[in-house]
Design an enzyme around this catalytic site. Structure first.
Site, mmCIF file in Angstrom:
data_model
loop_
_atom_site.group_PDB
_atom_site.id
_atom_site.type_symbol
_atom_site.label_atom_id
_atom_site.label_comp_id
_atom_site.label_asym_id
_atom_site.label_seq_id
_atom_site.Cartn_x
_atom_site.Cartn_y
_atom_site.Cartn_z
ATOM 1 N N LYS A 74 -23.657 62.215 -34.904
ATOM 2 C CA LYS A 74 -24.021 62.335 -33.483
ATOM 3 C C LYS A 74 -25.381 61.661 -33.267
ATOM 4 C CE LYS A 74 -24.431 65.730 -29.734
ATOM 5 N NZ LYS A 74 -24.343 67.145 -29.343
ATOM 6 N N SER A 149 -21.272 68.310 -25.491
ATOM 7 C CA SER A 149 -21.888 67.005 -25.531
ATOM 8 C C SER A 149 -21.490 66.145 -26.725
ATOM 9 C CB SER A 149 -23.406 67.163 -25.516
ATOM 10 O OG SER A 149 -23.850 67.822 -26.684
ATOM 11 N N SER A 173 -21.337 72.748 -27.532
ATOM 12 C CA SER A 173 -21.109 71.299 -27.674
ATOM 13 C C SER A 173 -20.389 70.838 -28.929
ATOM 14 C CB SER A 173 -22.431 70.549 -27.575
ATOM 15 O OG SER A 173 -22.785 70.417 -26.227
HETATM 16 N N1 GLN Z 1 -22.449 72.188 -21.929
HETATM 17 C C1 GLN Z 1 -23.655 72.947 -22.221
HETATM 18 C C2 GLN Z 1 -24.838 72.340 -21.527
HETATM 19 O O1 GLN Z 1 -24.673 71.369 -20.851
HETATM 20 C C3 GLN Z 1 -23.870 73.017 -23.713
HETATM 21 C C4 GLN Z 1 -24.404 71.780 -24.274
HETATM 22 C C5 GLN Z 1 -24.645 71.849 -25.746
HETATM 23 O O2 GLN Z 1 -24.139 72.729 -26.431
HETATM 24 N N2 GLN Z 1 -25.461 70.926 -26.209
HETATM 25 O O3 GLN Z 1 -25.939 72.840 -21.635
#
Ligand code: GLN
Length: 483
Positions: A74, A149, A173
């Site tokens: 990532k 994400s 995410s």
């Molecule tokens: N979708 C969540 C957010 O936008 C979690 C994102 C994540 O776990 N990095 O904060």
């Protein structure tokens, strides 16, 4: 023989039996990557260095556990001498002088980092639509989001380009994109994997973890990703077990909690049906179900959307045009430098979070929002502590539904925030949780979430492996075949 969809276990035995050389494996991986550029799963490729490492591995005997296994990283993890953007224009030319501990751990175990995967900007999002580098496509359907994400990582594994990838999970995410792309993803206990060299979003919630097709491969990767790291003060100094050791143990007689407050009646009936079938399946494996009450769980999403933006506004203050990445052209003075660099460098969602975070941390509102959210967070954690006196794991759907179309939730951030309804509580409580494929809605995969007690990743992997040994949802490919 094609290497597409091969697991870490398969590839390791192919390499050991000399059915394929290290260099051939990496070359074939890049052929696959190049044939699937339309997924937009990668932001930066690491081809020359990857081939060089593979050539070196071919030239000498190597017994490190993951020697030659291609991994997609990532783009949130710093990688020495390899561009690291975090999905943002702010870092579009940032070349870190060091690698994150988790990257070094994997590379020291022999993994080959083939490239950096696309992601929501600074990991804020659930659909990969906030990336500066464009949307990622879910291999399961044109114009479907892969989740976020860690959307690029999920798409790369789901399409069979790589056996595994790294992800990070602040509120879901790893698990949400795993669910939407039909793969397995594990968020370990907070502190299990070092955060050093991970670009921070919300430091008290962020945790790295493995994404792969199977729970077994996640266990293999987790063995190498974990370490106690003195460079991260929140890194746990706890025994790191061999996470593969107990996965074959049966789960007969073990207890699964179903959370009373997770109201499934509002979900699509297909999603509920799939969840009920998974319950029956676990019953057939000998597990017992108990209803559990987590009275404060409904406050998870609002609590998260105070704590996470607060920490993000503080963490992202370092991107000021002076220290890292982008700097605006011809600043007139210091204030102009800050304002224009940040206005040009950040996208809308990141700006929204910084504004919310600055507000809830401001002197006049700190007690009413941030302090209150921290208190509620403790109540949620206490609820989980009570629950784990009665059950081994908790079970829920991972997401409210399968992958949705790009653009379909764009105008309403709250709809997007609700994507993490089931995943956020584990982050607030610092608990390990994973998602495994457990069915299909309109030919789109969907996942089952299991949440475990503090440090009990092995138990989660045991539950997941028992499920995968007796089902084939994780073996289906987007083209309709079984692996
Ligand atoms: N979708 C969540 C957010 O936008 C979690 C994102 C994540 O776990 N990095 O904060």
């Amino acid at each position: 023989m094609s290497i597409q969809y091969k697991s870490i276990k398969n590839l390791t035995s192919m390499l050991q039996n000399k059915e394929i050389s290290h260099k051939e494996l990496i070359n074939e991986t890049f052929t696959l990557i190049e044939s699937k550029m339309d997924l937009n799963a990668f932001i930066t490729l690491n081809k020359d260095a990857a081939i060089e490492k593979a050539t070196l591995l071919d030239s000498k005997k190597n017994d490190s556990s993951l020697a030659g296994i291609p991994i997609a990283q990532k783009d949130l993890f710093c990688t020495k001498d390899l561009r690291t953007t975090c999905g943002s224009n702010m870092l579009s030319s940032f070349i870190p002088p060091y690698s994150a501990t988790v990257i070094s751990n994997l590379e020291n175990a022999g993994c080959i980092s083939v490239g950096k995967t696309n992601m929501d900007e600074f990991a804020m999002g659930s659909s990969n639509e906030t990336s500066f580098y464009g949307n990622v496509e879910n291999p399961w359907g044109k114009n479907l989001v892969p989740g976020g994400s860690s959307g690029g990582s999920a798409s790369a594994v789901s399409s069979g380009i790589v056996p595994a990838a790294t992800g990070t999970d602040t509120g879901g995410s790893i698990r949400q994109p795993a669910s939407l792309c039909g793969i397995t993803g594990l968020k370990p206990t907070y502190g299990r994997i070092s955060r050093w060299g991970m670009i921070a979003f919300a430091s008290s919630l962020d945790q790295a973890g493995p994404m792969a097709r199977t729970a077994e491969d996640c266990a293999i990767l987790l063995n190498e990703m974990c370490s106690h790291d003195i460079k991260d003060t929140t890194s746990l100094n706890e025994h790191i077990p061999d996470f593969t050791k107990d996965i074959e143990q049966p789960i007969k007689g073990m207890k699964i909690g179903i959370v009373k407050e997770f109201d499934l009646s509002k979900l699509d009936s297909e999603v509920v049906k799939i969840f009920e079938e998974s319950k029956k399946h676990y019953e057939s494996l000998g597990a017992e179900f108990i209803e559990i009450s987590l009275p404060n769980i409904s406050l998870s999403v609002p609590t998260y959307y105070v704590v996470a933006p607060a920490e993000c506004s503080s963490n992202l203050s370092r991107f000021d045009g002076v220290k890292f990445g982008k700097r605006c052209d011809d600043p007139k003075n210091l204030e102009d430098l800050y304002i224009r660099t940040r206005s040009e460098g950040f996208g809308d969602e990141v700006k929204r979070r910084i504004l919310i975070g600055s507000y809830v941390l401001s002197a006049g509102f700190y007690d009413a929002y941030y302090k209150k959210a921290q208190q509620v967070r403790r109540l949620i954690k206490n609820d989980f502590d009570e629950a784990f006196l009665k059950v081994d794991v908790l079970m829920s759907p991972t997401t409210r539904g399968p992958a949705f179309e790009a653009g379909s939730k764009g105008s309403d951030p709250i709809q997007m925030y609700l994507e993490d309804l089931f995943t956020i509580p584990a982050n607030l409580a610092g608990l390990p949780a994973l998602s495994i494929p457990n069915g299909f809605v309109d030919n789109k995969p969907i996942g089952l979430q299991l949440i475990g007690n503090f440090l009990e990743e092995s138990k989660l992997l045991q539950f997941a492996h028992n499920f995968q040994k007796t089902t084939d949802y994780h073996l289906k490919t987007p083209s309709g075949e079984n692996i």
